[in-house]
Design a protein around this motif. Sequence first.
Motif, mmCIF file in Angstrom:
data_model
loop_
_atom_site.group_PDB
_atom_site.id
_atom_site.type_symbol
_atom_site.label_atom_id
_atom_site.label_comp_id
_atom_site.label_asym_id
_atom_site.label_seq_id
_atom_site.Cartn_x
_atom_site.Cartn_y
_atom_site.Cartn_z
ATOM 1 N N LYS A 1 42.624 20.790 21.783
ATOM 2 C CA LYS A 1 42.602 19.637 22.670
ATOM 3 C C LYS A 1 41.478 19.810 23.678
ATOM 4 N N PRO A 2 41.005 18.728 24.267
ATOM 5 C CA PRO A 2 39.951 18.865 25.283
ATOM 6 C C PRO A 2 40.346 19.804 26.420
ATOM 7 N N GLU A 3 41.620 19.848 26.764
ATOM 8 C CA GLU A 3 42.046 20.736 27.851
ATOM 9 C C GLU A 3 42.005 22.210 27.468
ATOM 10 N N ASP A 4 41.720 22.514 26.208
ATOM 11 C CA ASP A 4 41.525 23.906 25.803
ATOM 12 C C ASP A 4 40.101 24.387 26.059
ATOM 13 N N THR A 5 39.255 23.496 26.532
ATOM 14 C CA THR A 5 37.870 23.855 26.832
ATOM 15 C C THR A 5 37.814 24.902 27.933
ATOM 16 N N GLY A 6 36.958 25.882 27.750
ATOM 17 C CA GLY A 6 36.777 26.913 28.768
ATOM 18 C C GLY A 6 36.084 28.120 28.193
ATOM 19 N N MET A 7 35.903 29.090 29.060
ATOM 20 C CA MET A 7 35.355 30.380 28.638
ATOM 21 C C MET A 7 36.517 31.270 28.251
ATOM 22 N N TYR A 8 36.451 31.810 27.084
ATOM 23 C CA TYR A 8 37.523 32.662 26.566
ATOM 24 C C TYR A 8 37.076 34.124 26.586
ATOM 25 N N TYR A 9 37.956 34.983 27.067
ATOM 26 C CA TYR A 9 37.681 36.407 27.176
ATOM 27 C C TYR A 9 38.747 37.204 26.438
ATOM 28 N N CYS A 10 38.321 38.198 25.687
ATOM 29 C CA CYS A 10 39.287 39.136 25.154
ATOM 30 C C CYS A 10 39.404 40.318 26.110
ATOM 31 N N ALA A 11 40.531 40.974 26.058
ATOM 32 C CA ALA A 11 40.786 42.087 26.951
ATOM 33 C C ALA A 11 41.756 43.048 26.294
ATOM 34 N N ALA A 12 41.709 44.306 26.709
ATOM 35 C CA ALA A 12 42.597 45.300 26.115
ATOM 36 C C ALA A 12 42.761 46.478 27.049
ATOM 37 N N GLY A 13 43.799 47.264 26.758
ATOM 38 C CA GLY A 13 44.003 48.482 27.520
ATOM 39 C C GLY A 13 45.438 48.950 27.422
ATOM 40 N N VAL A 14 45.626 50.216 27.632
ATOM 41 C CA VAL A 14 46.981 50.776 27.616
ATOM 42 C C VAL A 14 47.761 50.287 28.836
ATOM 43 N N SER A 15 47.124 50.267 29.991
ATOM 44 C CA SER A 15 47.807 49.850 31.218
ATOM 45 C C SER A 15 48.212 48.382 31.171
ATOM 46 N N PHE A 16 47.513 47.606 30.355
ATOM 47 C CA PHE A 16 47.837 46.191 30.183
ATOM 48 C C PHE A 16 49.256 46.038 29.646
ATOM 49 N N CYS A 17 49.717 47.012 28.893
ATOM 50 C CA CYS A 17 51.062 46.950 28.314
ATOM 51 C C CYS A 17 52.147 46.929 29.394
ATOM 52 N N SER A 18 51.856 47.503 30.543
ATOM 53 C CA SER A 18 52.862 47.558 31.609
ATOM 54 C C SER A 18 52.614 46.491 32.667
ATOM 55 N N GLY A 19 51.747 45.542 32.337
ATOM 56 C CA GLY A 19 51.561 44.424 33.245
ATOM 57 C C GLY A 19 50.374 44.528 34.171
ATOM 58 N N ALA A 20 49.679 45.645 34.150
ATOM 59 C CA ALA A 20 48.480 45.779 34.976
ATOM 60 C C ALA A 20 47.347 44.960 34.374
ATOM 61 N N PRO A 21 46.374 44.582 35.164
ATOM 62 C CA PRO A 21 45.219 43.874 34.595
ATOM 63 C C PRO A 21 44.537 44.732 33.535
ATOM 64 N N PRO A 22 44.089 44.125 32.453
ATOM 65 C CA PRO A 22 43.419 44.916 31.419
ATOM 66 C C PRO A 22 42.174 45.591 31.977
#
Length: 118
Positions: A85-106
Amino acid sequence: VQLVESGGGSVQAGGSLRLSCEVRGTAYSKHCMGWFRQAAGKEREMVARLDYDGETRYLDHVKGWFTISEESNKSTFYLQMDALKPEDTGMYYCAAGVSFCSGAPPPYWGQGTQVTVS
């Protein structure tokens, strides 16, 4: 650690795109992986997340339309986006990390790829 994205572009409403994110420099078997997006003038939001145990989470209004998956033998994870949809327009970023699993920012982020839906 480096995350290399590809697959963005322009598409008409109702179309599909698949984003890819290759993880280099680490064995990500214990990482959680995610896709975020940021539309112009808005805050970054998490679109989808894939935990190392296979659990997935999605932003409510993309459930059923977006799918996060991975190919561990290629150290790559994906975001399949259907019925865009048009509202899906944007910059998309992938991210990863072990700490991400516990809710911390990737800790690790891709460079971003633009998705434009018209």
